[in-house]
Enzyme design. Structure first.
Site, PDB file in Angstrom:
ATOM      1  CD  GLU A   1      12.243  26.830   8.761  1.00 46.58           C
ATOM      2  OE1 GLU A   1      13.289  26.179   8.686  1.00 46.58           O
ATOM      3  OE2 GLU A   1      12.147  27.909   9.401  1.00 46.58           O
TER       4      GLU A   1
ATOM      5  CE  LYS B   1      16.711  27.054   7.284  1.00 40.79           C
ATOM      6  NZ  LYS B   1      15.983  26.968   8.572  1.00 40.79           N
TER       7      LYS B   1
ATOM      8  CB  CYS C   1      13.918  30.214   8.065  1.00 39.12           C
ATOM      9  SG  CYS C   1      13.670  31.037   9.669  1.00 39.12           S
TER      10      CYS C   1
END
Length: 542
Positions: free
Chosen positions: A46, A114, A150
Site C-alpha cells: 500500500e 480504497k 489493506c
C-alpha cells in the site's frame, strides 16, 4: 485450457517521502522479479510510492505532481511485467484517494480506490482520503484479478464486490503494522474472507519501520481452502514468487516457498531490532549512545542496539554515583566487553556536589527527597546529550512501558534520548526478552536478570518500594490502558483496590511526561502516544 501466471510479492522497505528513492526500489524489484522468477506480475504494498504512513505530507499540494512523475517513471521503465503499486492521488476537485494502479505495457490500465479507511489506533485515513465505492477487476492471461487495499480485506463488502465482478483471485496491498498477535489476526481474517468468497488471496505487506511503527512483512498467498500455500519471511525485504494455475473456472495457487515465521519473544525481539535499525539509519545517525547502568532495561537496550546496528556503531556509558552497587559496575563493564562496544565510566559525584553547592541557598531548610534523586538522573542525561552532540550519535532512552505508564522516570534525566526502544515493552516482557536474547548467545550477565530491579538513586532502593510487583503492575496497566477497563472491573478480577487506584492515578497524572518522551517502537495493540490520545489536563475519574 490451462493458464499459468507467476505473481511476485514485492515485499520492500520504502522510506516515507523519498519518492524518487522508492521508485528506484520499485523499478529494481520489478526487473529482478522478471529476470529471476520470470514473473508476469509484481505486487507492491500500500502507498509504496510515498511510503506509509505519510501523514500530513498528504496535505501538501506539491506532493502530487511528484507522484505523477513517479508513475510516469514506472510506466517508462517497467514494460515487460505488470506492476501493481500503491500511491495517493488528488483529483481536480482536491479530493484525495488511497490508490492502487495496474501498470501494464507502460500504461496505467486500471486503478482502484480504497473503500474502507481505518480511523482508529494509529490510523487517520479519514483525515486525508475520500473512500472509493467500486471494485476493480483486471484480466491477465485468462485470469481475472481483483484489487483491494489493506483494510478492505478486513471487511466483507469489497471482496464480495470483486468476486461478483468476476475476480478469480484477490490481490491485497498492505501497510499493516506489527503487534504481538497481528500475523495470527491476518491469517484468521483472510481465512474468513476465502471461506466467504471461495477465492484465493495474495496478501502483500510492507516491511521496515517508520517512526514508532514496525512493518513485519510476512506476505503470504492463501488458497481458497484457507491454507497458506506461500509464505514470505518476516522482517526482511524479499521478492517471493507465487505460481497460479487456472483450471476450468478456478485459480489454484501452487505450493511454493514457506519461510519459517518467528514466534513469541523472538518475533518481538526482531521487531525491536528492525525499529531501532530503521529509525537510526533512515534518519542518518552514524550510531547510538546509551547509559548502561548494570540494570535490566539498559542491558536489553544495549543488546538490541548491537544486534540492530553492529557493535562499532554503539557506545555505552556507565555513570556511577555513591549509591551504585559494585555489581552494577561489574555487570555493565562485562556486558560492554562481551558485546564489543566502546565503553567508558564517568563518575558523577563531583558534578552532583557542585549542584549541591549551587543549590544550597535554594534548598535551605528542606528535607532530602525526590529532588535529589532526580538531580542524579538529570546529570546523567546531560552527560549523554553532551556526548551525543559532540559525536553526532543519537541517545537511546532505556525506559520500559511499565515505567512510562506510571511516570517512574525523570523528565530531562533518564527520559532523554532521540528514540526509546522499550517504550511499549512492559517490565515483565523485558525479562523474558533478556532471557531469550541469552539463548542466542549469552551477553546479558545472569545476575542482571535475577537481582531485584533498582534505580539506585538512594541506599538499598528497589522498584517495589514505590510500585506493586511488576506482575501485578503490568496486568493493571494492560487492563486499564489496552482494554479500557474501569477500576471496579479491574478490582473484580482479584486485584487489591488500593493497588489499582494507585496505579491508575499514576497513569493519569503522568500523561504530561509521556507527551515529552522520545518516540518508541509500538509492539502491543495499544501503545502510548498516537495510539492512545488522552488529555494532559483532565479531571475525569471513575
Amino acid at each position: 485450457m490451462t493458464q499459468n501466471v507467476t505473481v511476485v510479492m514485492g515485499q520492500i522497505d520504502p522510506i516515507v517521502g523519498d519518492i524518487s528513492g522508492n521508485v528506484d526500489l520499485i523499478i529494481e524489484a520489478a526487473i529482478r522479479a522478471k529476470n529471476e522468477s520470470q514473473a508476469d506480475i509484481i505486487v507492491f504494498p500500500e502507498m509504496t510510492i510515498t511510503g506509509y504512513p505519510p501523514e500530513d505530507l498528504l496535505l501538501r499540494d506539491g506532493l502530487y505532481p511528484q507522484i505523477n512523475q513517479a508513475l510516469n517513471r514506472i510506466c517508462e521503465a517497467v514494460t515487460d511485467i505488470v506492476c501493481v503499486v500503491g500511491y495517493p492521488m488528488m483529483d481536480e476537485l482536491g479530493e484525495r484517494f488511497n490508490m492502487a494502479a495496474w501498470i501494464e505495457e507502460g500504461l496505467i490500465q486500471a486503478s482502484y480506490m480504497k473503500q474502507n479507511l481505518p480511523n482508529y489506533s494509529v490510523f487517520d485515513e479519514q483525515r486525508y482520503f475520500t473512500a472509493g465505492h467500486h471494485p476493480c477487476v483486471v484480466e491477465f492471461n485468462g485470469i481475472k484479478f481483483g484489487i483491494l487495499i489493506c483494510e478492505d480485506i478486513w471487511k466483507i463488502t469489497p471482496s464480495t464486490q470483486a468476486r461478483d465482478a468476476g475476480a478469480d483471485i484477490i490481490l491485497n496491498l498492505n501497510a499493516s503494522p506489527f503487534s504481538e498477535e497481528k500475523h495470527q489476526d491476518r491469517i484468521a481474517t483472510l481465512q474468513r474472507r476465502v471461506d466467504e468468497i471461495k477465492k484465493p488471496i495474495i496478501y502483500v505487506n510492507q516491511v521496515g519501520a517508520q517512526d514508532d511503527l514496525v512493518f513485519d512483512g510476512g506476505s503470504f498467498a492463501m488458497c481458497a481452502d484457507g491454507e497458506v500455500c506461500v509464505q514470505a519471511p518476516e522482517f526482511k525485504s524479499e521478492l517471493t514468487a507465487v505460481k497460479l494455475v487456472k483450471q476450468a473456472d478456478s485459480v489454484v495457487i501452487l505450493e511454493g516457498q514457506k519461510s519459517k515465521l518467528f514466534e513469541g519473544e523472538a518475533r518481538i525481539y526482531e521487531a525491536l531490532k528492525m525499529g531501532v535499525k530503521s529509525y537510526v539509519q533512515k534518519n542518518g545517525f552514524p550510531g547510538v549512545i546509551l547509559g548502561l547502568s548494570g540494570g535490566i532495561d539498559s542491558a536489553l537496550t544495549l543488546a538490541i542496539a548491537v544486534d540492530a546496528l553492529g557493535a562499532d556503531n554503539v557506545e555505552a556509558v556507565m555513570m556511577p554515583f555513591r549509591y551504585t552497587a559494585e555489581i552494577s559496575k561489574e555487570d555493565a563493564a562485562q556486558q560492554a566487553k562481551t558485546m564489543g562496544v566502546k565503553y567508558q565510566s564517568i563518575p558523577i559525584e563531583s558534578m552532583y556536589s557542585a549542584f549541591e553547592v549551587a543549590l544550597a541557598a535554594s534548598f535551605e531548610g528542606t528535607e532530602t527527597d525526590l529532588t535529589e534523586e532526580n538531580l542524579q538522573a538529570r546529570i546523567r542525561g546531560t552527560l549523554l546529550m553532551a556526548i551525543s552532540n559532540k559525536a553526532g550519535k543519537m541517545v537511546l532512552a532505556t525506559s520500559n512501558k511499565s515505567e512510562v505508564a506510571v511516570g517512574y522516570s525523570t523528565l530531562y534525566g533518564d527520559m532523554v534520548g532521540g528514540f526509546s526502544p522499550l517504550k511499549d515493552v512492559p517490565k515483565t516482557l523485558v525479562y523474558r526478552l533478556a532471557e531469550y536474547r541469552n539463548t542466542l548467545s549469552e551477553c546479558i550477565p545472569n545476575r542482571v536478570i535475577t537481582r531485584p530491579p533498582s534505580a539506585e538513586l538512594r541506599p538499598d532502593q528497589v522498584d517495589q518500594d514505590s510500585l506493586p510487583d511488576y506482575d501485578v503492575l503490568d496486568t493493571i496497566v494492560k487492563q486499564y490502558v489496552r482494554l479500557d477497563k474501569s477500576p471496579a472491573e479491574i478490582v473484580a478480577l482479584g486485584f487489591d483496590e488500593e493497588d489499582v487506584r494507585k496505579v491508575i492515578r499514576l497513569i493519569d497524572r503522568s500523561e504530561y511526561k509521556r507527551r515529552q518522551s522520545a518516540p518508541g517502537i509500538k509492539i502491543t495493540q495499544r501503545a502510548f502516544g498516537r495510539d492512545r490520545r488522552y488529555p494532559i489536563t483532565s479531571h475525569y475519574s471513575e
